[in-house]
Design a protein around this motif. Structure first.
Motif, short mmCIF file in Angstrom:
data_model
loop_
_atom_site.label_atom_id
_atom_site.label_comp_id
_atom_site.label_asym_id
_atom_site.label_seq_id
_atom_site.Cartn_x
_atom_site.Cartn_y
_atom_site.Cartn_z
N ILE A 34 -7.46 59.93 1.05
CA ILE A 34 -7.61 60.25 -0.38
C ILE A 34 -6.59 61.31 -0.78
O ILE A 34 -5.93 61.19 -1.82
N THR A 35 -6.41 62.31 0.05
CA THR A 35 -5.43 63.36 -0.23
C THR A 35 -4.02 62.79 -0.31
O THR A 35 -3.24 63.15 -1.21
N MET A 36 -3.69 61.90 0.60
CA MET A 36 -2.36 61.26 0.57
C MET A 36 -2.20 60.42 -0.68
O MET A 36 -1.13 60.43 -1.31
N ALA A 37 -3.24 59.69 -1.08
CA ALA A 37 -3.18 58.87 -2.28
C ALA A 37 -2.99 59.74 -3.52
O ALA A 37 -2.19 59.42 -4.41
N ILE A 38 -3.71 60.84 -3.59
CA ILE A 38 -3.58 61.76 -4.72
C ILE A 38 -2.16 62.30 -4.81
O ILE A 38 -1.58 62.37 -5.90
N THR A 39 -1.58 62.66 -3.69
CA THR A 39 -0.20 63.16 -3.67
C THR A 39 0.76 62.09 -4.17
O THR A 39 1.66 62.38 -4.98
N ARG A 40 0.59 60.85 -3.71
CA ARG A 40 1.47 59.75 -4.17
C ARG A 40 1.32 59.52 -5.67
O ARG A 40 2.31 59.35 -6.38
N ILE A 41 0.10 59.51 -6.16
CA ILE A 41 -0.15 59.29 -7.59
C ILE A 41 0.48 60.40 -8.41
O ILE A 41 1.19 60.15 -9.40
N ARG A 42 0.22 61.65 -8.01
CA ARG A 42 0.75 62.80 -8.75
C ARG A 42 2.28 62.77 -8.78
O ARG A 42 2.90 62.97 -9.83
N THR A 43 2.89 62.50 -7.65
CA THR A 43 4.35 62.45 -7.57
C THR A 43 4.92 61.33 -8.44
O THR A 43 5.90 61.54 -9.16
N SER A 44 4.31 60.17 -8.38
CA SER A 44 4.78 59.03 -9.20
C SER A 44 4.72 59.35 -10.68
O SER A 44 5.66 59.06 -11.43
N ILE A 45 3.62 59.94 -11.12
CA ILE A 45 3.46 60.27 -12.54
C ILE A 45 4.51 61.30 -12.96
O ILE A 45 5.17 61.15 -13.99
N LYS A 46 4.67 62.35 -12.17
CA LYS A 46 5.63 63.40 -12.52
C LYS A 46 7.07 62.89 -12.52
O LYS A 46 7.88 63.32 -13.33
N ASP A 102 -11.94 56.69 -9.02
CA ASP A 102 -12.92 56.18 -8.08
C ASP A 102 -12.18 55.48 -6.94
O ASP A 102 -11.70 54.37 -7.10
N PHE A 103 -12.04 56.18 -5.82
CA PHE A 103 -11.36 55.62 -4.66
C PHE A 103 -12.31 54.73 -3.87
O PHE A 103 -13.53 54.84 -3.99
N LYS A 104 -11.75 53.87 -3.03
CA LYS A 104 -12.56 53.02 -2.17
C LYS A 104 -13.47 53.88 -1.29
O LYS A 104 -13.06 54.94 -0.80
N ASP A 105 -14.69 53.41 -1.07
CA ASP A 105 -15.66 54.16 -0.29
C ASP A 105 -15.27 54.34 1.17
O ASP A 105 -15.70 55.30 1.82
N ASP A 106 -14.45 53.44 1.70
CA ASP A 106 -14.12 53.51 3.12
C ASP A 106 -12.93 54.43 3.44
O ASP A 106 -12.55 54.57 4.60
N LEU A 107 -12.37 55.09 2.43
CA LEU A 107 -11.25 56.01 2.67
C LEU A 107 -11.78 57.36 3.15
O LEU A 107 -12.80 57.85 2.65
N ASP A 108 -11.07 57.96 4.11
CA ASP A 108 -11.46 59.30 4.54
C ASP A 108 -10.71 60.34 3.70
O ASP A 108 -9.86 60.01 2.88
N THR A 109 -11.03 61.60 3.95
CA THR A 109 -10.46 62.68 3.15
C THR A 109 -8.93 62.71 3.22
O THR A 109 -8.26 62.91 2.20
#
Length: 53
Positions: free
Chosen positions: A27-39, A17-24
């Motif tokens: 969110i895409t950049m955040a997903i990339t950072r999260i995925r990279t950190s986990i991997k 659940d991302f913050k409501d004020d984030l644009d697409t």
């Protein structure tokens, strides 16, 4: 949810659940950072699926 395919092969599915004020783009950049950190931290996690809530 995590699915163990073998002892060294994991599929991780996250619904975030991302913050409501984030644009697409943000969110895409955040997903990339999260995925990279986990991997980088967990080498046996081959697939990280992230779905915004």
């Amino acid at each position: 949810m995590a699915s163990y395919q073998s002892p060294e092969d994991v599929i991780l599915v996250l619904i975030i659940d991302f913050k409501d004020d984030l644009d697409t783009e943000e969110i895409t950049m955040a997903i990339t950072r999260i995925r990279t950190s986990i991997k980088n931290e967990f080498k046996f996690t081959h697939y990280v699926i992230i779905q915004p809530e």
